[in-house]
Scaffold this active site. Structure first.
Site, PDB file in Angstrom:
ATOM      1  N   GLY A 113      -6.792  -2.195  -2.069  1.00  0.00           N
ATOM      2  CA  GLY A 113      -6.884  -2.601  -0.547  1.00  0.00           C
ATOM      3  C   GLY A 113      -6.446  -3.986  -0.186  1.00  0.00           C
ATOM      4  N   ASN A 126       4.415   0.096  11.230  1.00  0.00           N
ATOM      5  CA  ASN A 126       3.282   1.058  11.508  1.00  0.00           C
ATOM      6  C   ASN A 126       2.675   1.218  12.953  1.00  0.00           C
ATOM      7  OD1 ASN A 126       3.509  -0.099   8.623  1.00  0.00           O
ATOM      8  ND2 ASN A 126       2.273   1.489   8.388  1.00  0.00           N
ATOM      9  N   VAL A 186      -4.401   5.195   9.312  1.00  0.00           N
ATOM     10  CA  VAL A 186      -5.103   5.106  10.270  1.00  0.00           C
ATOM     11  C   VAL A 186      -6.045   6.521  10.563  1.00  0.00           C
ATOM     12  CG1 VAL A 186      -5.382   4.490  12.874  1.00  0.00           C
ATOM     13  CG2 VAL A 186      -4.172   3.011  11.576  1.00  0.00           C
ATOM     14  N   GLN A 225      -3.349  -4.774  -0.127  1.00  0.00           N
ATOM     15  CA  GLN A 225      -2.138  -4.806   0.496  1.00  0.00           C
ATOM     16  C   GLN A 225      -2.300  -4.910   1.950  1.00  0.00           C
ATOM     17  OE1 GLN A 225      -3.665  -2.115  -0.710  1.00  0.00           O
ATOM     18  NE2 GLN A 225      -2.935  -0.026  -0.319  1.00  0.00           N
ATOM     19  N   TYR A 259      13.169   8.831   2.386  1.00  0.00           N
ATOM     20  CA  TYR A 259      12.667   8.409   3.612  1.00  0.00           C
ATOM     21  C   TYR A 259      13.457   7.202   3.817  1.00  0.00           C
ATOM     22  CZ  TYR A 259       9.875   6.946   7.679  1.00  0.00           C
ATOM     23  OH  TYR A 259       9.730   6.590   9.126  1.00  0.00           O
TER      24      TYR A 259
END
Ligand code: NAD
Ligand code: UDP
Length: 315
Positions: free
Chosen positions: A207, A174, A188, A209, A145
């Protein structure tokens, strides 16, 4: 004069919102999609519109049409989806983008490429400015990607320099909102669906990050401003909401907004998961007069309503 606009990946999350907005502005819209991650449900309400055309096509195959503008969004975007067939993913960004650039050249169209914050990799410069070249692993699980999207930017610039193709490059950070797929796998949608079902919320790693989340209506406004900007500013330009938060904070916020009984559980961190991400949007503000307007709570509420209706679960 009515413009004829091609949106590749138009049945996907962002593409479906873009098709709708472009139709509302009085354009003719051709939506092209191979339905790998997109869904007819996202565009069903547009099918009866005379100005809307749906074509099942894969951009790794040549395509010919007379169009004025191309928004090239076709590419799986969530890590599980783009890693499902890594070779196809990189072909979509290299062969697919080449095909779309050839089409732009033949029909004298302006082409906008949906690039990504992933081109910065696991960034050392924070927040990320467009002049930063990034810190990308070329051989990892995310490379199909990240490197594909980097090569797509190179192709865009080379067609511009060598063949005078009118280009726009947008680096999307994002983005979330209605029309994300329930099984998409991004944070999300995962957290909201888990919270609505009172299932465990899966945090990868500890968590800590960070990400910065942009609501889809703000992004669509930015994409259209970029395509239509009168100075012919080609970018690359960052589009995203600079409000940065940890993934743990996001989980807590979603649990609160859904009044959920879900517990947080910790799972292994996927390889090369970026530790921090936040766009510097000074350039977008200067060149496009663009800044995001929708705050995280407002955006999440609208997204929660969407998923609640979709999975028949009241928040
Ligand atoms: P999505 O997966 O919902 O949409 C992608 C669409 O492209 C789908 O409809 C899919 O079926 C289609 N597609 C994939 N490969 C194709 C191919 N070879 N030929 C034709 N169609 C193909 O993802 P999204 O979030 O809407 O992302 C849209 C674009 O924006 C992607 O290019 C993505 O890389 C980029 N982007 C998105 C985000 C984000 O946060 N949503 C961030 C950065 C970049
Ligand atoms: N993530 C998580 N739980 C999930 C899905 C994602 O903790 O169920 C994390 C993921 O590891 C990453 C962040 O949330 O650190 C954003 O992931 P996403 O796949 O949405 O986007 P990207 O990593 O491409 O920014």
């Amino acid at each position: 004069m009515t413009k004829r606009i091609l949106v590749t990946g138009g049945a996907g999350f962002i593409g479906s919102h873009l098709c709708e907005k472009l139709l509302n502005y009085g354009n003719d819209v051709v939506c092209l999609d191979n339905f790998f991650t997109g869904s007819k449900d996202n565009i069903r309400h547009l099918l009866s519109n005379d100005h809307f055309e749906l074509i099942r096509h894969d951009i790794t195959q040549e395509y010919s049409a007379e169009v004025d503008e191309i928004y090239n969004l076709a590419c799986p975007a969530s890590p599980p989806h783009y890693q499902y067939d890594a070779i196809k993913t990189i072909k979509t960004s290299v062969i697919g983008v080449t095909n779309m650039l050839e089409l732009a050249m033949q029909s004298n169209a302006t082409i906008l490429q949906a690039s990504t914050s992933e081109i910065y990799g696991d960034p050392i410069v924070h927040p990320q400015v467009e002049s930063y070249w990034g810190n990308v692993n070329p051989i990892g699980l995310r490379s199909c990607y990240d490197e594909g999207k980097r090569c797509a930017e190179t192709l865009m610039m080379d067609y511009h320099r060598q063949n005078n193709v009118d280009i726009r490059i947008v680096r999307i950070f994002n983005t979330y909102g209605p029309n994300m797929d329930i099984g998409d796998g991004r944070v999300v949608s995962n957290f909201i669906v888990q919270a609505l079902r009172n299932e465990d919320i899966t945090i990868y790693g500890d968590g800590s990050q960070t990400r910065s989340f942009c609501f889809v209506s703000d992004l669509i406004d930015g994409l259209i401003r970029m395509m239509n900007n009168k100075q012919k500013f080609i970018g690359p330009v960052n589009l995203g909401n600079p409000s940065e938060r940890t993934i743990l904070d996001l989980a807590k916020l979603i649990i609160n907004l859904t009044n959920s009984n879900s517990k947080i559980v910790y799972k292994p961190l996927p390889s090369d998961d970026p530790t921090q991400r936040k766009p510097d949007i000074t350039l977008a503000e200067k060149e496009l007069g663009w800044i995001p307007k929708v705050g995280i709570e407002e955006g999440l509420k609208q997204t929660i309503e969407y998923f609640a209706a979709k999975i028949n679960c009241l928040p």
